[in-house]
Design an enzyme around this catalytic site. Structure first.
Site, short mmCIF file in Angstrom:
data_model
loop_
_atom_site.label_atom_id
_atom_site.label_comp_id
_atom_site.label_asym_id
_atom_site.label_seq_id
_atom_site.Cartn_x
_atom_site.Cartn_y
_atom_site.Cartn_z
CD GLU A 145 0.43 9.63 7.39
OE1 GLU A 145 -0.17 8.71 6.81
OE2 GLU A 145 1.49 9.46 8.04
CG PHE B 9 -1.76 -1.22 1.40
CD1 PHE B 9 -2.30 -1.91 0.32
CD2 PHE B 9 -1.97 -1.72 2.67
CE1 PHE B 9 -3.04 -3.07 0.52
CE2 PHE B 9 -2.71 -2.88 2.88
CZ PHE B 9 -3.25 -3.56 1.80
#
Length: 394
Positions: free
Chosen positions: A248, A160
């Protein structure tokens, strides 16, 4: 129509920067989004064009080739991309995450070696945390780095990984000590060109964000200089990750809040012309009430995100507040898009309509950056008065 929201942190210079970014997104990125979706990655040439336009490393100091801005500049870029429906450009990972790991924890040689080339788009960056058996629990990573002289020998795999196909520079989270303690994990910077033992896997087929390359990575006896360790010593990985994951997560909240605003706008445009029972869809009370609810969600999300951005700029954003912003905005991003898609009827199920793409693109925001369930657990721990407050840094 409601006036465009202008947060307290939006200065005149930032507004001018926003207008410049908006022009580039509208003229260069949005018209080519279909091409990147078909090719399942954005071209390296477009990355370099984005660098020339000032979209790469905008919040990195000029002495390292960046734009000399701050997190507000990254927030502006992220918002404009989301509002335009551009999901193929992996700049949030490149500039908002990797560049700041290098700036915060890299030594002078590392910063001068990599950041200027990231700012031009010569290097495309990624960060490799997730593994087939380790997602949100980073202490469970199994990719191992063993010292052999002045090199690490790295074995393992990652999955991913955003920008994984294009990436020239990857921060790889590895185990440098036995066990699952907080001192067992370290980040090592990997330069991929011609590197023996490094292999890219599939460009993974996703239900959404199809133009953004997302891949598997494999390491077999891969030798990386020990000088590429990020940080003063081994075992600082969890400390660094905890600090940086807050930014993030705020980026994911910004993506969600900005994209969320687009859904009611698209639906109002459609409902203004669509006829049902001899009248505009927009004239039906159910339509109007649903859109009123969606607009309220989008407004609340934007105000909360703007407050978090202000805290991040002031250095007072804590980890749990960023987690609340991420889970709430991503959750209601999905809710709002679902409600709006319903008003499109059968057309909402057709890929050619932007609302359909938004529906599948929205889903991953509840997963990446830490799944919403994990984030709720982090928030719940803060309810204990004995839990210390952790500030986000960037």
């Amino acid at each position: 129509m409601f006036p465009e929201h202008s947060p307290a942190w939006m200065t005149e210079d930032l507004a001018m920067f926003r207008d410049s970014v908006r022009r580039f997104v509208e003229q260069e990125l949005a018209p080519t989004e279909e091409r990147w979706i078909e090719e399942r990655r954005m071209s390296r040439d477009m990355w370099r064009r984005a660098g020339r336009a000032g979209l790469l490393c905008a919040s990195i100091p000029e002495e390292y080739g960046g734009g000399g801005g701050n997190f507000a500049h990254e927030a502006v870029i992220t918002s404009e991309l989301s509002r335009a429906g551009v999901t193929s450009f992996g700049n949030n990972v490149h500039s908002g995450i990797v560049a700041h790991y290098l700036l915060r924890y890299g030594n002078e040689e590392q910063k001068r070696k990599w950041l200027p080339r990231m700012a031009t788009g010569e290097l495309i960056a990624a960060i490799a945390m997730s593994e087939p058996g380790a997602g949100s629990d980073l202490r469970a990573v199994r990719t191992r780095a063993v010292r052999d002289g002045d090199h690490y020998v790295i074995d393992g795999s990652k999955t991913f990984i955003t920008n994984g196909i294009n990436a020239d520079l990857i921060i790889v989270v590895v185990k440098t000590a036995e066990g699952t303690g907080s001192r067992s994990v370290s980040p090592v910077v990997v330069e991929t060109e011609g590197l023996a033992g490094f292999q890219r896997g599939r460009n993974l087929a996703k239900i959404g964000q199809k133009g953004q390359d997302t891949s598997e990575l494999f390491f077999s006896g891969m030798r990386v200089p020990c000088a590429n360790l990020l940080g003063e010593e081994e075992g600082q990985g969890m400390f660094q990750l905890v600090q940086q994951l807050a930014q993030e997560r705020l980026i994911v909240a910004i993506i969600s809040a900005a994209a969320m605003q687009r859904a009611p706008d698209l639906t109002v445009e459609y409902a203004s012309t669509r006829k049902v029972f001899g009248q505009r869809l927009l004239d039906l009370q159910n339509t109007r009430f649903k859109l009123a609810e969606c607009k309220t969600y989008t407004s609340l999300a934007q105000v909360y995100v703007d407050d978090c951005i202000g805290r991040a700029l002031a250095g007072t954003l804590d980890v749990e507040t960023a987690a609340m912003a991420k889970w709430w905005c991503s959750q209601h991003y999905g809710t709002v898009v679902d409600e709006c898609l319903q008003l499109f009827g059968g057309y909402g199920y057709m890929e050619e309509y932007p609302i359909a793409r938004m529906y599948v693109n929205a889903r991953v925001t509840r997963i990446y950056g830490g799944s919403n369930e994990v984030l709720k657990e982090l928030i719940a721990r803060r309810l204990d008065p004995a839990t210390p407050v952790r500030r986000a840094t960037g």
